[in-house]
Design a protein around this motif. Structure first.
Motif, short mmCIF file in Angstrom:
data_model
loop_
_atom_site.label_atom_id
_atom_site.label_comp_id
_atom_site.label_asym_id
_atom_site.label_seq_id
_atom_site.Cartn_x
_atom_site.Cartn_y
_atom_site.Cartn_z
N UNK A 1 1.05 -1.09 -0.05
CA UNK A 1 0.06 0.04 -0.01
C UNK A 1 0.67 1.27 -0.12
N UNK A 2 0.65 2.06 -1.13
CA UNK A 2 1.40 3.46 -1.03
C UNK A 2 1.11 4.39 0.02
N UNK A 3 1.99 4.97 0.65
CA UNK A 3 1.97 6.02 1.77
C UNK A 3 1.37 7.26 1.03
N UNK A 4 1.86 7.40 -0.02
CA UNK A 4 1.56 8.68 -0.78
C UNK A 4 0.18 8.53 -1.48
N UNK A 5 -0.15 7.41 -1.93
CA UNK A 5 -1.39 7.14 -2.54
C UNK A 5 -2.49 7.44 -1.59
N UNK A 6 -2.37 7.06 -0.31
CA UNK A 6 -3.41 7.21 0.72
C UNK A 6 -3.73 8.43 1.00
N UNK A 7 -2.90 9.43 0.70
CA UNK A 7 -2.99 10.87 1.15
C UNK A 7 -4.12 11.47 0.30
N UNK A 8 -5.21 12.35 0.78
CA UNK A 8 -6.07 13.08 -0.03
C UNK A 8 -5.55 14.25 -0.71
N UNK A 9 -6.17 14.60 -1.92
CA UNK A 9 -5.53 15.76 -2.72
C UNK A 9 -6.50 16.61 -2.41
N UNK A 10 -6.12 17.91 -1.93
CA UNK A 10 -6.83 19.10 -1.31
C UNK A 10 -7.30 19.99 -2.80
N UNK A 11 -8.58 20.18 -2.89
CA UNK A 11 -9.13 20.74 -4.31
C UNK A 11 -9.43 22.17 -3.87
N UNK A 12 -8.72 23.28 -4.28
CA UNK A 12 -9.02 24.84 -3.77
C UNK A 12 -10.17 25.07 -4.51
N UNK A 48 -14.28 19.01 -0.91
CA UNK A 48 -12.88 19.80 -1.21
C UNK A 48 -11.62 18.86 -1.40
N UNK A 49 -11.99 17.40 -1.38
CA UNK A 49 -10.78 16.72 -1.37
C UNK A 49 -10.95 15.56 -2.67
N UNK A 50 -10.02 15.09 -2.96
CA UNK A 50 -10.07 13.77 -4.14
C UNK A 50 -9.30 12.74 -3.69
N UNK A 51 -9.63 11.61 -3.71
CA UNK A 51 -9.15 10.52 -3.31
C UNK A 51 -8.83 9.31 -4.25
N UNK A 52 -7.47 9.05 -4.17
CA UNK A 52 -7.25 8.13 -5.32
C UNK A 52 -7.38 6.64 -4.87
N UNK A 53 -7.97 5.71 -5.47
CA UNK A 53 -8.23 4.55 -4.70
C UNK A 53 -7.95 3.38 -5.58
N UNK A 54 -7.48 2.21 -5.01
CA UNK A 54 -6.91 0.97 -5.73
C UNK A 54 -8.40 0.13 -5.86
N UNK A 70 -2.26 13.61 -9.76
CA UNK A 70 -3.42 14.48 -9.67
C UNK A 70 -2.83 15.67 -8.84
N UNK A 71 -1.94 15.59 -7.83
CA UNK A 71 -1.55 16.66 -7.18
C UNK A 71 -0.81 17.57 -7.91
N UNK A 72 -0.03 17.08 -8.88
CA UNK A 72 0.70 18.16 -9.72
C UNK A 72 -0.29 18.98 -10.67
N UNK A 73 -1.27 18.13 -11.11
CA UNK A 73 -2.36 18.95 -11.95
C UNK A 73 -2.94 19.86 -11.33
#
Length: 180
Positions: A1-12, A48-54, A70-73
């Motif tokens: 399981x990816x530690x980075x992948x589990x983090x949500x991406x904040x959407x401003x 206001x968050x996006x989650x990347x799920x397996x 997704x975060x970079x975008x």
């Protein structure tokens, strides 16, 4: 399981994220970016968050990758990305002419570098190039292509380098002084 992948991406505010039929689309004030997502990955937008799920077992390697993309975008459509390059050499200079940058970097002829779509090239000074845009990958690749025209050499430091790059310098030859 990816530690980075589990983090949500904040959407401003002002940014919309949509995921349909394997195509991730991020729209913001600076523009729109799209990314094709393959494999067992799903993107859920909740408030206001996006989650990347397996969604399957084979997605471990791509889980963190797609979250980072997704975060970079999101950062790209809100703030954008910049890379600065400096030109170091005696008599070397750069200038913007229309939609291209003309580099006089020690060759017998000037080198023309055309501005690709999605990237803006600026020359704030005779020895500076600024590459900017909303796509982090494209900005980095264009900056690397400009740097590749004349890679910095270790003896005098001549070449095109990133503004924050440290060039390891070599001593050079002593030339047999003092030998008998």
């Amino acid at each position: 399981m990816s530690r980075i992948g589990k983090l949500p991406v904040a959407i401003p505010a002002g940014v919309t994220v949509t995921f349909e039929n394997g195509l991730l689309t991020v729209k913001g004030a600076k523009g729109t970016l799209t990314q094709q997502i393959t494999g067992d990955i799903d993107v859920k937008v909740e408030g206001a968050e996006a989650h990347v799920l397996k969604t399957g077992n084979g997605a471990d390697a791509k889980h963190g990758l797609y979250r980072a993309l997704l975060h970079n975008m999101v950062v790209g459509v809100t703030e954008g990305y910049k890379k600065s390059l400096k030109v170091n050499g005696v008599g070397w200079k750069v200038a913007k002419q229309g939609n291209k940058v003309v580099l006089n970097v020690g060759f017998s002829h000037p080198v023309d570098f055309a501005e690709p779509a999605g990237v803006k090239l600026e020359c704030p000074g005779p020895n500076e190039i600024v590459v900017s845009g909303i796509d982090k990958t494209l900005v980095g690749q264009v900056a690397a292509n400009i740097r590749k025209i004349r890679v910095p050499e270790p003896y005098h430091g001549y070449g095109i380098a990133y503004s924050d790059e440290v060039i390891e310098r070599k001593e050079g030859k002593t030339g047999g002084k003092g030998k008998k």
